[in-house]
Design an enzyme around this catalytic site. Structure first.
Site, mmCIF file in Angstrom:
data_model
loop_
_atom_site.group_PDB
_atom_site.id
_atom_site.type_symbol
_atom_site.label_atom_id
_atom_site.label_comp_id
_atom_site.label_asym_id
_atom_site.label_seq_id
_atom_site.Cartn_x
_atom_site.Cartn_y
_atom_site.Cartn_z
ATOM 1 N N HIS A 32 -10.553 -2.931 -1.519
ATOM 2 C CA HIS A 32 -11.485 -2.328 -0.556
ATOM 3 C C HIS A 32 -12.525 -1.501 -1.310
ATOM 4 O O HIS A 32 -12.175 -0.747 -2.229
ATOM 5 C CB HIS A 32 -10.734 -1.403 0.405
ATOM 6 C CG HIS A 32 -9.791 -2.121 1.317
ATOM 7 N ND1 HIS A 32 -10.140 -2.537 2.578
ATOM 8 C CD2 HIS A 32 -8.496 -2.508 1.150
ATOM 9 C CE1 HIS A 32 -9.104 -3.134 3.153
ATOM 10 N NE2 HIS A 32 -8.090 -3.130 2.311
ATOM 11 N N HIS A 43 -7.189 -8.548 -2.255
ATOM 12 C CA HIS A 43 -8.513 -7.927 -2.125
ATOM 13 C C HIS A 43 -8.480 -6.477 -2.561
ATOM 14 O O HIS A 43 -7.435 -5.835 -2.571
ATOM 15 C CB HIS A 43 -9.012 -8.015 -0.679
ATOM 16 C CG HIS A 43 -8.118 -7.301 0.293
ATOM 17 N ND1 HIS A 43 -7.018 -7.892 0.851
ATOM 18 C CD2 HIS A 43 -8.145 -6.043 0.783
ATOM 19 C CE1 HIS A 43 -6.402 -7.031 1.643
ATOM 20 N NE2 HIS A 43 -7.059 -5.881 1.614
ATOM 21 N N TYR A 78 0.855 -1.187 0.000
ATOM 22 C CA TYR A 78 0.000 0.000 0.000
ATOM 23 C C TYR A 78 0.887 1.232 0.000
ATOM 24 O O TYR A 78 1.962 1.238 0.589
ATOM 25 C CB TYR A 78 -0.873 0.047 1.264
ATOM 26 C CG TYR A 78 -2.070 -0.855 1.248
ATOM 27 C CD1 TYR A 78 -3.279 -0.427 0.708
ATOM 28 C CD2 TYR A 78 -2.011 -2.128 1.801
ATOM 29 C CE1 TYR A 78 -4.393 -1.244 0.719
ATOM 30 C CE2 TYR A 78 -3.125 -2.955 1.818
ATOM 31 C CZ TYR A 78 -4.316 -2.507 1.275
ATOM 32 O OH TYR A 78 -5.415 -3.316 1.283
ATOM 33 N N TYR A 127 -0.537 -9.485 1.126
ATOM 34 C CA TYR A 127 0.446 -8.832 1.998
ATOM 35 C C TYR A 127 0.338 -9.364 3.420
ATOM 36 O O TYR A 127 -0.724 -9.799 3.857
ATOM 37 C CB TYR A 127 0.268 -7.301 1.968
ATOM 38 C CG TYR A 127 -1.084 -6.781 2.427
ATOM 39 C CD1 TYR A 127 -1.337 -6.549 3.778
ATOM 40 C CD2 TYR A 127 -2.099 -6.513 1.511
ATOM 41 C CE1 TYR A 127 -2.569 -6.062 4.203
ATOM 42 C CE2 TYR A 127 -3.327 -6.033 1.921
ATOM 43 C CZ TYR A 127 -3.559 -5.809 3.272
ATOM 44 O OH TYR A 127 -4.775 -5.353 3.669
ATOM 45 N N ARG A 136 -2.994 -11.400 4.267
ATOM 46 C CA ARG A 136 -4.327 -11.124 3.727
ATOM 47 C C ARG A 136 -4.442 -11.686 2.304
ATOM 48 O O ARG A 136 -3.544 -11.507 1.496
ATOM 49 C CB ARG A 136 -4.588 -9.609 3.637
ATOM 50 C CG ARG A 136 -4.646 -8.824 4.926
ATOM 51 C CD ARG A 136 -5.781 -9.168 5.873
ATOM 52 N NE ARG A 136 -7.050 -9.650 5.324
ATOM 53 C CZ ARG A 136 -8.010 -8.901 4.789
ATOM 54 N NH1 ARG A 136 -7.878 -7.594 4.717
ATOM 55 N NH2 ARG A 136 -9.122 -9.426 4.343
HETATM 56 FE FE LIG Z 1 -6.273 -4.210 2.675
#
Ligand SMILES: [Fe+3]
Lengths: 196, 230
Positions: free
Chosen positions: B157, B155, B103, B142, B152
């Protein structure tokens, strides 16, 4: 009765929403549709500031929550026309994250909503955070609307000992009236959240 | 009626101890029931001018002279209420990791490369039929700090603002067949029968030849206002 579909499950907003949902506040290179100012220049009404923190069950301030506010104007009217970006007159809708102030404090500037339909002046609050699998809904009422609060239908639905968690306390100060509204996820002063 | 509500309860609980941060961040007291006029409260409406030219193309909206690295995909679907009727003009905002699972957020510490040509944020409004569409690159998995060796699943969001207060939804879209589903407490918190609702469907027929693979992700919002009879 029409056949019903299964509703999409909610998931947490996670810790990394800011560069999309509150980008300008956090200094990311992306524009924001709304921010911490819910009103524009020349809008009728009393300017107010709402400040607070969000606390977890251990009493620590949460620095990765996102708060949305939505409220009526000085005539008790919600905005019905399209919002076309920040500073578009009275918007009544705003959004901030709690991650840009070291103690997790949030702050909104707006005008005080008016009493309408036998309901005390209030602001709708939607709260999201890492560690919460749902958005949570609550309301802000104002400490200087004592009489109206007593008659408010929703407030009267809340157990008496929990009502104070919904009332923002006016802070005597010069200039803009400031109201303090802390949110407690748990503990003695756990904020009353509502089922939608 | 109550049985029906139970069958259709697709939502995760507030407290799900395997997802550790819920322990101190979930309400301990039951939520207070509200009158329907509160659920029905109209939400703000957003105009086209809120949406930038490339806001539905994450491969372009932050590109600095190049293209982001990764597998280009097209995600599209329909936003509906629980009676299957389209929700037009809903605001959808998205954010995701880059193809390396990183991110751009300043507090992200995962040691994977940033991509100069990728921000990972976008937004769009649904059209008259409730449809939306965006291009992006497939996000990577990640690690996170929930437990030892926690990862995770891939995905994206989603934040959705529908027409009424009870149509405000934040969720995550997953990809079919992800081997991390069984190990992810955020995904596992959803009742078993409802997990498939968070998994996009691969659509070979929507794929753009020589350009991008396609996924379908439909979103069903609550919506107490209309009680239609057939
Ligand atoms: Fe996330």
């Amino acid at each position: 009765m029409m056949e019903q579909l299964k509703t999409t499950p909610s998931q947490t907003v996670g810790p990394f929403f800011a560069y999309s949902l509150t980008a300008e506040q956090y200094g990311y290179g992306y524009n924001s549709i709304v921010n911490d100012v819910l009103t524009g220049d020349g809008i009728e009404g009393r300017m107010i500031c709402i400040k607070g923190q969000v606390f977890d069950g251990a009493g620590s301030a949460i620095t990765d929550a996102m708060i949305e506010l939505w409220h009526a104007d000085n005539f008790g009217q919600y905005r019905e026309t399209c919002i076309n970006g920040k500073n578009d007159g009275f918007m009544g809708f705003g959004r901030v994250g709690t991650g840009t102030n070291s103690n997790g404090e949030f702050s909104f500037t707006t005008i005080k909503p008016k009493f309408s339909d036998n309901r005390a002046p209030h602001i709708n609050v939607i709260l999201f955070m890492r560690g919460s699998l749902h958005g949570l809904y609550t309301r802000i009422y104002f400490s200087d609307d004592e009489k109206a609060n007593t008659d408010d239908e929703l407030l009267n639905n809340v157990p008496a000992e929990r009502r104070h968690t919904l009332i923002a306390q006016k802070n005597k100060s010069d200039g803009i009236a400031t109201y303090l509204f802390d949110i407690h996820m748990q503990g003695e002063n756990e904020t009353a959240f509502f089922e939608l | 009626m109550e049985t029906e509500e139970k069958i259709f309860d697709t939502q995760p609980p507030y407290l799900y101890p395997e997802y550790k941060s819920t322990i101190l961040r979930s309400p301990t007291k039951p939520l207070i029931l509200t009158k329907s006029f509160i659920k029905d409260l109209s939400m703000p409406v957003f105009g086209e001018s809120c949406i930038g030219e490339f806001d539905n193309d994450l491969t372009k909206n932050a590109a600095k002279g190049g293209q982001p690295i990764g597998e280009r995909i097209k995600v599209s679907g329909k936003v509906m209420d629980k009676y299957g009727r389209p929700v037009p003009n809903a605001l959808i905002e998205i954010w995701q990791a880059n193809s390396a699972g990183r991110y751009i957020h300043k507090l992200e510490i995962h040691d994977a490369p940033l991509d100069l040509n990728f921000l990972g944020a976008g937004r769009m409004l649904t059209d008259k039929e409730g449809h939306y569409m965006f291009y992006t690159i497939k996000p990577g998995a990640y690690p996170w700090g929930n437990h030892y060796n926690a990862w995770r699943p891939n995905h994206i969001h989603f934040s959705v603002i529908g027409h009424q207060l009870d149509q405000r939804l934040v969720t995550q879209m997953y990809f079919p067949g992800d081997p991390l589903f069984d190990y992810d407490p955020i995904f596992q918190a959803v009742p078993k029968h409802a997990r498939e609702l968070l998994i996009a469907r691969f659509r070979m027929d929507w794929t753009e030849a020589e350009f991008a693979l396609a996924y379908e992700f439909n979103i069903v919002l609550n919506g107490s206002k209309q009680t239609p009879f057939e």
